[in-house]
Write a protein that holds these residues in place. Sequence first.
Motif, PDB file in Angstrom:
ATOM      1  N   GLY A  39     -23.710 -39.758 -50.217  1.00  0.00           N
ATOM      2  CA  GLY A  39     -25.103 -39.411 -50.460  1.00  0.00           C
ATOM      3  C   GLY A  39     -25.505 -39.529 -51.915  1.00  0.00           C
ATOM      4  N   GLY A  40     -24.704 -40.234 -52.691  1.00  0.00           N
ATOM      5  CA  GLY A  40     -25.014 -40.392 -54.111  1.00  0.00           C
ATOM      6  C   GLY A  40     -24.518 -39.267 -54.981  1.00  0.00           C
ATOM      7  N   GLY A  41     -23.656 -38.399 -54.421  1.00  0.00           N
ATOM      8  CA  GLY A  41     -23.141 -37.270 -55.189  1.00  0.00           C
ATOM      9  C   GLY A  41     -21.919 -37.635 -56.014  1.00  0.00           C
ATOM     10  N   ILE A  42     -21.249 -36.607 -56.494  1.00  0.00           N
ATOM     11  CA  ILE A  42     -20.120 -36.818 -57.412  1.00  0.00           C
ATOM     12  C   ILE A  42     -18.790 -36.875 -56.660  1.00  0.00           C
ATOM     13  N   ARG A  43     -17.818 -37.499 -57.310  1.00  0.00           N
ATOM     14  CA  ARG A  43     -16.433 -37.435 -56.833  1.00  0.00           C
ATOM     15  C   ARG A  43     -15.823 -36.118 -57.290  1.00  0.00           C
ATOM     16  N   TRP A  44     -14.956 -35.581 -56.449  1.00  0.00           N
ATOM     17  CA  TRP A  44     -14.298 -34.329 -56.820  1.00  0.00           C
ATOM     18  C   TRP A  44     -12.982 -34.233 -56.053  1.00  0.00           C
ATOM     19  N   ALA A  45     -12.112 -33.366 -56.514  1.00  0.00           N
ATOM     20  CA  ALA A  45     -10.789 -33.265 -55.885  1.00  0.00           C
ATOM     21  C   ALA A  45     -10.175 -31.897 -56.118  1.00  0.00           C
ATOM     22  N   ALA A  94     -12.981 -32.943 -46.569  1.00  0.00           N
ATOM     23  CA  ALA A  94     -13.500 -34.219 -46.065  1.00  0.00           C
ATOM     24  C   ALA A  94     -15.012 -34.151 -45.878  1.00  0.00           C
ATOM     25  N   ALA A  95     -15.496 -33.027 -45.386  1.00  0.00           N
ATOM     26  CA  ALA A  95     -16.936 -32.882 -45.152  1.00  0.00           C
ATOM     27  C   ALA A  95     -17.737 -32.936 -46.445  1.00  0.00           C
ATOM     28  N   LEU A  96     -17.118 -32.559 -47.554  1.00  0.00           N
ATOM     29  CA  LEU A  96     -17.782 -32.600 -48.859  1.00  0.00           C
ATOM     30  C   LEU A  96     -17.449 -33.867 -49.640  1.00  0.00           C
ATOM     31  N   GLY A  97     -16.741 -34.805 -49.008  1.00  0.00           N
ATOM     32  CA  GLY A  97     -16.429 -36.068 -49.672  1.00  0.00           C
ATOM     33  C   GLY A  97     -15.424 -35.958 -50.789  1.00  0.00           C
ATOM     34  N   GLY A  98     -14.532 -34.958 -50.712  1.00  0.00           N
ATOM     35  CA  GLY A  98     -13.555 -34.747 -51.771  1.00  0.00           C
ATOM     36  C   GLY A  98     -12.219 -35.407 -51.502  1.00  0.00           C
ATOM     37  N   GLY A  99     -11.338 -35.336 -52.480  1.00  0.00           N
ATOM     38  CA  GLY A  99      -9.987 -35.853 -52.363  1.00  0.00           C
ATOM     39  C   GLY A  99      -8.975 -34.784 -52.735  1.00  0.00           C
ATOM     40  N   VAL A 100      -7.702 -35.121 -52.584  1.00  0.00           N
ATOM     41  CA  VAL A 100      -6.603 -34.229 -52.953  1.00  0.00           C
ATOM     42  C   VAL A 100      -5.594 -35.027 -53.767  1.00  0.00           C
ATOM     43  N   ALA A 101      -5.185 -34.459 -54.884  1.00  0.00           N
ATOM     44  CA  ALA A 101      -4.122 -35.059 -55.693  1.00  0.00           C
ATOM     45  C   ALA A 101      -2.886 -34.177 -55.599  1.00  0.00           C
TER      46      ALA A 101
END
Length: 583
Positions: A381-387, A403-410
């Motif tokens: 939706g044009g938002g930011i990357r986050w993890a 996943a619902a917020l479009g985040g990742g895991v490191a």
Amino acid sequence: MAELIVHNAEVTTLWDEQPEAEAIAVRDGRVLAVGSSEEILALGGPDTRVLDANGRRLIPGLVDSHMHPTRGGRFYAAELRWDGVPSLARGLEMVRTQAKRTPDGEWVRVIGGWSPFQFEERRMPTPAELTAAAPDVPVYVLYLYSQGFLNAAGVKALGLSKATEVPPGTRYEFTEEGGAIIHAEPHPALLYGTIAALPSLSEEHQALSTRHFYRELNRFGLTSVIDAGGGGHQFPEDYVGTARLAEAGEMPLRISNYLFPQRPGREAEDFERWIEAYDAGRSAAPGVTGDLKHGFELEGGGEFLVWSAGDFENFMAPRPDLGDRDYYEDLKAVTKKLVREGWPLRIHATYDESISRILKVFEEVHAAERAAGRPGFGEAGGGIRWAVDHAETISEENVARIAALGGGVAVQARMAYAGEYFAKRYGAETAAHAPPLRMLLDAEIPLGAGTDGTRVASYNPWVALYWLTTGRTAGGTQLAAPENRLSREEALRLYTVDAAWFSQEEDVKGTLEPGRFADFVVLSKDFFGVEEEEIPEIEAVLTVLDGDVVYGAEAFVSLMPALPPIQPAWSPVRVFGGFHRAE
């Protein structure tokens, strides 16, 4: 015509259209072509440098998605590294030798990167042993952020006594011969503070120390590192060593920086100051329009956004509970500011209980941003990357929320260095899925691998790759269940193109396909062919960044750029180097 050709190799490209090749051609810092040796050699001309890999494995340059390289470089010349040392007896002998070389006013310091289970003795050092090895020179040995060990001279140099006040959640245990053990139960403040009390290197020596440390990372095939900041490491004051290299165009690594505030309770002020300084020089969000040529750029905020929301990776002590702290409003304010400014962010969270509380804040901020017509989290939706960083005990429910917020895991190889203590506290079944690698992969969210070096783990990526694929610690303890171990190709992807997502560079690096950055490594041993126990022994014999040789060994050693000797003259690195080499 190609400027550089490496042929007679077993090339793993990680490019779906041509996963295997025999040779690679480079021009203008980019991959020109991959293919058979005959095809690629035909792209050469009179000025092309042609290198014969002699049948060795060639892979994309490794990308550590979470390390502390700028801080590591700043201290490298002053530290005696126990990374990979096979016995405590050898480690104590190193302390004894270094003490004789250490001038008055300086310390022998071993600052993380090792596990007692890597030693033949399978135990910690004692203050008495450190005092016997260095009776007159202060010594500080740090085990991750769990315990520290001072010899008698160290206790004296710091002026410690039973009357010394300590921060909550920490304590000194004074021993009979005059030394001390520092306990983080669970707070690492006293361990951090002891490091901060030690003498610093000069600015000139920090810059040279950084050059040598980055050469050490090149030695293991690292070409990119995502810097998570770190405690006791203030931006921009403590970044001078790397900044000098970047200004001179001499960076041998690509480094993307997340900024880590250092003043508990005043984190919002730090981010406000950094945002204003950034906006004064550029017009876009961090990492989006920055120079993607190898260098040194700002990426976002983290890994601590606010100190009150941080848990600790000390598996020798009980899990901290964010519910006992007043973290909510501080975290919400900082998160809202970064999201609105378009700054990518990441946040440290070891335990699922912490992740649950953090996600509640993130979800509220996201909902409010969307209600106001702004994008919030998530790129769709044009938002930011986050993890989320670490996530050793993350649940399937919270993976779905990420996943619902479009985040990742490191994930990092912290369990390789402290997994035995984790298993003792939380049980073998929990340790078998900590972190739940297979579940994270199956969720198809962005997932990157790294080390968290240099303190809570070694910076050596091959120990991390060994842990990812075998489920065993640096000491050989089997932790991960069979279903929670990765194939070698899966692990390599997490260390290359998948890790590059965390710096918004997955479209320009991590695979060896035409047009991508010419970052690659020729290995000393074939990662896909060696026995499991040989994986931690792998090093680079050739590391290429942006088409230029930054590290060479064996047949390629003459191609490696020269470095001045590390300073000061008493630096432990002069005698012992970095990660231990078997004699």
